[in-house]
Design a protein around this motif. Structure first.
Motif, PDB file in Angstrom:
ATOM      1  N   GLY A 189       0.810  -1.210   0.000  1.00  0.00           N
ATOM      2  CA  GLY A 189       0.000   0.000   0.000  1.00  0.00           C
ATOM      3  C   GLY A 189       0.838   1.252   0.000  1.00  0.00           C
ATOM      4  O   GLY A 189       2.066   1.201   0.059  1.00  0.00           O
ATOM      5  N   THR A 190       0.167   2.391  -0.070  1.00  0.00           N
ATOM      6  CA  THR A 190       0.855   3.669  -0.160  1.00  0.00           C
ATOM      7  C   THR A 190       0.544   4.585   1.020  1.00  0.00           C
ATOM      8  O   THR A 190       0.890   5.753   1.007  1.00  0.00           O
ATOM      9  N   GLN A 191      -0.110   4.055   2.041  1.00  0.00           N
ATOM     10  CA  GLN A 191      -0.419   4.846   3.231  1.00  0.00           C
ATOM     11  C   GLN A 191       0.823   4.945   4.108  1.00  0.00           C
ATOM     12  O   GLN A 191       1.427   3.935   4.460  1.00  0.00           O
ATOM     13  N   ILE A 192       1.189   6.157   4.456  1.00  0.00           N
ATOM     14  CA  ILE A 192       2.305   6.349   5.381  1.00  0.00           C
ATOM     15  C   ILE A 192       1.829   7.188   6.560  1.00  0.00           C
ATOM     16  O   ILE A 192       0.810   7.875   6.470  1.00  0.00           O
ATOM     17  N   GLU A 193       2.584   7.090   7.633  1.00  0.00           N
ATOM     18  CA  GLU A 193       2.284   7.903   8.802  1.00  0.00           C
ATOM     19  C   GLU A 193       3.578   8.489   9.343  1.00  0.00           C
ATOM     20  O   GLU A 193       4.639   7.904   9.206  1.00  0.00           O
ATOM     21  N   ILE A 194       3.425   9.669   9.927  1.00  0.00           N
ATOM     22  CA  ILE A 194       4.540  10.344  10.576  1.00  0.00           C
ATOM     23  C   ILE A 194       4.202  10.390  12.058  1.00  0.00           C
ATOM     24  O   ILE A 194       3.160  10.917  12.446  1.00  0.00           O
ATOM     25  N   ILE A 195       5.084   9.813  12.868  1.00  0.00           N
ATOM     26  CA  ILE A 195       4.835   9.614  14.292  1.00  0.00           C
ATOM     27  C   ILE A 195       5.902  10.335  15.104  1.00  0.00           C
ATOM     28  O   ILE A 195       7.091  10.287  14.766  1.00  0.00           O
ATOM     29  N   GLN A 196       5.467  10.994  16.185  1.00  0.00           N
ATOM     30  CA  GLN A 196       6.413  11.627  17.108  1.00  0.00           C
ATOM     31  C   GLN A 196       5.977  11.284  18.518  1.00  0.00           C
ATOM     32  O   GLN A 196       4.816  11.510  18.892  1.00  0.00           O
ATOM     33  N   ASP A 197       6.884  10.720  19.300  1.00  0.00           N
ATOM     34  CA  ASP A 197       6.603  10.310  20.680  1.00  0.00           C
ATOM     35  C   ASP A 197       5.357   9.433  20.772  1.00  0.00           C
ATOM     36  O   ASP A 197       4.522   9.588  21.668  1.00  0.00           O
ATOM     37  N   GLY A 198       5.188   8.520  19.812  1.00  0.00           N
ATOM     38  CA  GLY A 198       4.077   7.578  19.848  1.00  0.00           C
ATOM     39  C   GLY A 198       2.749   8.129  19.349  1.00  0.00           C
ATOM     40  O   GLY A 198       1.754   7.414  19.318  1.00  0.00           O
TER      41      GLY A 198
ATOM     42  N   PHE B 266       5.485   3.142   6.756  1.00  0.00           N
ATOM     43  CA  PHE B 266       4.249   2.702   6.130  1.00  0.00           C
ATOM     44  C   PHE B 266       3.243   2.400   7.220  1.00  0.00           C
ATOM     45  O   PHE B 266       3.588   1.862   8.279  1.00  0.00           O
ATOM     46  N   ALA B 267       1.993   2.767   6.983  1.00  0.00           N
ATOM     47  CA  ALA B 267       0.945   2.630   7.992  1.00  0.00           C
ATOM     48  C   ALA B 267       0.293   1.259   7.909  1.00  0.00           C
ATOM     49  O   ALA B 267       0.234   0.640   6.857  1.00  0.00           O
ATOM     50  N   ASP B 268      -0.224   0.842   9.053  1.00  0.00           N
ATOM     51  CA  ASP B 268      -1.095  -0.322   9.111  1.00  0.00           C
ATOM     52  C   ASP B 268      -2.472   0.189   8.711  1.00  0.00           C
ATOM     53  O   ASP B 268      -3.159   0.829   9.501  1.00  0.00           O
ATOM     54  N   THR B 269      -2.881  -0.052   7.478  1.00  0.00           N
ATOM     55  CA  THR B 269      -4.090   0.566   6.933  1.00  0.00           C
ATOM     56  C   THR B 269      -5.367   0.170   7.659  1.00  0.00           C
ATOM     57  O   THR B 269      -6.373   0.857   7.540  1.00  0.00           O
ATOM     58  N   GLU B 270      -5.330  -0.872   8.443  1.00  0.00           N
ATOM     59  CA  GLU B 270      -6.527  -1.251   9.197  1.00  0.00           C
ATOM     60  C   GLU B 270      -6.833  -0.279  10.326  1.00  0.00           C
ATOM     61  O   GLU B 270      -7.951  -0.203  10.801  1.00  0.00           O
ATOM     62  N   ASP B 271      -5.841   0.508  10.764  1.00  0.00           N
ATOM     63  CA  ASP B 271      -6.020   1.423  11.881  1.00  0.00           C
ATOM     64  C   ASP B 271      -6.248   2.873  11.459  1.00  0.00           C
ATOM     65  O   ASP B 271      -6.367   3.745  12.297  1.00  0.00           O
ATOM     66  N   ILE B 272      -6.303   3.159  10.157  1.00  0.00           N
ATOM     67  CA  ILE B 272      -6.427   4.526   9.681  1.00  0.00           C
ATOM     68  C   ILE B 272      -7.886   4.965   9.697  1.00  0.00           C
ATOM     69  O   ILE B 272      -8.754   4.286   9.161  1.00  0.00           O
ATOM     70  N   ASP B 273      -8.163   6.120  10.332  1.00  0.00           N
ATOM     71  CA  ASP B 273      -9.505   6.684  10.369  1.00  0.00           C
ATOM     72  C   ASP B 273      -9.706   7.760   9.310  1.00  0.00           C
ATOM     73  O   ASP B 273     -10.804   7.978   8.834  1.00  0.00           O
ATOM     74  N   ALA B 274      -8.635   8.494   8.957  1.00  0.00           N
ATOM     75  CA  ALA B 274      -8.750   9.581   7.996  1.00  0.00           C
ATOM     76  C   ALA B 274      -7.413   9.762   7.283  1.00  0.00           C
ATOM     77  O   ALA B 274      -6.379   9.357   7.785  1.00  0.00           O
TER      78      ALA B 274
END
Length: 97
Positions: free
Chosen positions: A7-16, A86-94
């Motif tokens: 997939g192409t969903q990514i996330e940027i995370i800071q301090d969890g 890369f994000a776990d697409t099952e947990d994406i809300d928006a």
């Protein structure tokens, strides 16, 4: 456009905490900054790819990691507590576009 098998969903995370979620297949080219404890990381999205363009950290390992790709580890800036992965697409809300 690059193709990613997971997939192409990514996330940027800071301090969890997830700060941003993008779909690289749809994201517009952009450059933006993320601040931590007075230091800045500059993130670039271009042509369906993402990387750490610049960072105010001692070793700049995150910048040298280059573009995130399907075979790579997440881009991590330990001093600034920042992860691009890369994000776990099952947990994406928006998705931010």
């Amino acid at each position: 456009m690059l193709m990613f098998p997971h997939g192409t969903q990514i996330e940027i995370i800071q301090d969890g905490t997830v700060l941003y979620t993008f779909d690289l297949a749809e994201a517009q080219d952009q450059v933006f900054e993320i601040e931590y404890d007075g230091r800045t990381n500059t993130v670039q999205i271009e042509n369906g790819r993402i990387r750490m363009l610049e960072a105010e950290c001692p070793d700049k390992t995150c910048v040298h990691m280059g573009w995130l790709n399907s075979g790579s580890m997440p881009i991590v800036c330990l001093p600034n507590h920042l992860i691009i992965q890369f994000a776990d697409t099952e947990d994406i809300d928006a998705v931010i576009r």
